[in-house]
Motif scaffolding. Sequence first.
Motif, PDB file in Angstrom:
ATOM      1  N   TYR A  13      69.513 -27.262 -28.960  1.00  0.00           N
ATOM      2  CA  TYR A  13      69.867 -27.483 -27.711  1.00  0.00           C
ATOM      3  C   TYR A  13      71.412 -28.070 -27.789  1.00  0.00           C
ATOM      4  CZ  TYR A  13      69.439 -29.858 -23.168  1.00  0.00           C
ATOM      5  OH  TYR A  13      69.495 -30.110 -21.859  1.00  0.00           O
ATOM      6  N   VAL A  27      75.095 -28.524 -17.694  1.00  0.00           N
ATOM      7  CA  VAL A  27      73.961 -28.868 -18.387  1.00  0.00           C
ATOM      8  C   VAL A  27      72.623 -28.700 -17.486  1.00  0.00           C
ATOM      9  CG1 VAL A  27      72.200 -30.812 -19.549  1.00  0.00           C
ATOM     10  CG2 VAL A  27      74.723 -30.299 -20.098  1.00  0.00           C
ATOM     11  N   GLU A  28      72.792 -28.949 -16.212  1.00  0.00           N
ATOM     12  CA  GLU A  28      71.724 -28.819 -15.254  1.00  0.00           C
ATOM     13  C   GLU A  28      71.574 -27.429 -15.079  1.00  0.00           C
ATOM     14  OE1 GLU A  28      74.636 -30.626 -14.802  1.00  0.00           O
ATOM     15  OE2 GLU A  28      73.516 -32.580 -14.916  1.00  0.00           O
ATOM     16  N   ASP A  31      69.528 -26.294 -18.205  1.00  0.00           N
ATOM     17  CA  ASP A  31      68.143 -26.854 -18.158  1.00  0.00           C
ATOM     18  C   ASP A  31      67.234 -25.887 -17.313  1.00  0.00           C
ATOM     19  OD1 ASP A  31      68.674 -28.876 -19.914  1.00  0.00           O
ATOM     20  OD2 ASP A  31      68.757 -30.464 -18.550  1.00  0.00           O
ATOM     21  N   GLU A  32      67.963 -25.451 -15.997  1.00  0.00           N
ATOM     22  CA  GLU A  32      67.150 -24.591 -15.267  1.00  0.00           C
ATOM     23  C   GLU A  32      66.937 -23.360 -15.717  1.00  0.00           C
ATOM     24  OE1 GLU A  32      67.728 -22.773 -10.717  1.00  0.00           O
ATOM     25  OE2 GLU A  32      69.069 -24.104 -11.380  1.00  0.00           O
ATOM     26  N   GLY A  35      64.142 -24.073 -18.598  1.00  0.00           N
ATOM     27  CA  GLY A  35      62.956 -24.386 -17.898  1.00  0.00           C
ATOM     28  C   GLY A  35      62.343 -23.201 -17.160  1.00  0.00           C
ATOM     29  N   THR A  41      60.742 -29.341 -18.635  1.00  0.00           N
ATOM     30  CA  THR A  41      61.386 -30.136 -17.468  1.00  0.00           C
ATOM     31  C   THR A  41      62.625 -30.614 -18.115  1.00  0.00           C
ATOM     32  OG1 THR A  41      60.641 -32.403 -18.182  1.00  0.00           O
ATOM     33  CG2 THR A  41      59.336 -31.380 -16.391  1.00  0.00           C
ATOM     34  N   PRO A  42      63.923 -30.784 -17.613  1.00  0.00           N
ATOM     35  CA  PRO A  42      65.001 -31.116 -18.076  1.00  0.00           C
ATOM     36  C   PRO A  42      64.843 -32.297 -19.125  1.00  0.00           C
ATOM     37  CG  PRO A  42      65.479 -30.517 -15.809  1.00  0.00           C
ATOM     38  CD  PRO A  42      64.012 -30.636 -15.977  1.00  0.00           C
ATOM     39  N   LEU A  45      63.124 -30.801 -22.205  1.00  0.00           N
ATOM     40  CA  LEU A  45      64.248 -30.063 -22.961  1.00  0.00           C
ATOM     41  C   LEU A  45      64.967 -31.109 -23.749  1.00  0.00           C
ATOM     42  CD1 LEU A  45      65.319 -27.423 -20.426  1.00  0.00           C
ATOM     43  CD2 LEU A  45      63.955 -26.936 -22.447  1.00  0.00           C
ATOM     44  N   ARG A  46      65.521 -31.753 -23.368  1.00  0.00           N
ATOM     45  CA  ARG A  46      66.532 -33.079 -24.143  1.00  0.00           C
ATOM     46  C   ARG A  46      65.753 -34.039 -25.281  1.00  0.00           C
ATOM     47  NH1 ARG A  46      68.128 -33.881 -18.736  1.00  0.00           N
ATOM     48  NH2 ARG A  46      66.632 -35.703 -18.599  1.00  0.00           N
TER      49      ARG A  46
END
Length: 110
Positions: A13, A27-28, A31-32, A35, A41-42, A45-46
């Motif tokens: 990641y 990053v958003e 994540d999308e 996801g 979810t974000p 993932l983190r």
Amino acid sequence: MSRVFAYPWADIYRLYVQKVERKGRTVEELDEVLGWLTGYTPAELRDFGGDLRAFFAEAPAVTPDVDKITGVVCGVRVEDIEDPLMQQIRWADKLVDELAKGKAVEKIKR
């Protein structure tokens, strides 16, 4: 090949984040896309603490549109990969590559 399956998700990641940020993406957006592929979810993932094998085994909801993820990653067509786990890993790689190359998130999500 099984060595790859044991790579920690957190390391992968982090590399994905570095790759997309170097190319001006967020990053958003990453994540999308991830996801959409996995159902995480974000925050999940983190914070996921396992390896790649566990990451995909525990994915909440792999998109039913995975058959639309086609193309070449590392010289191999993702749709021709026979090992299911390796194919899942390469799906993620392909989506991240598309994001880094500037493709719109909605188009990546097919």
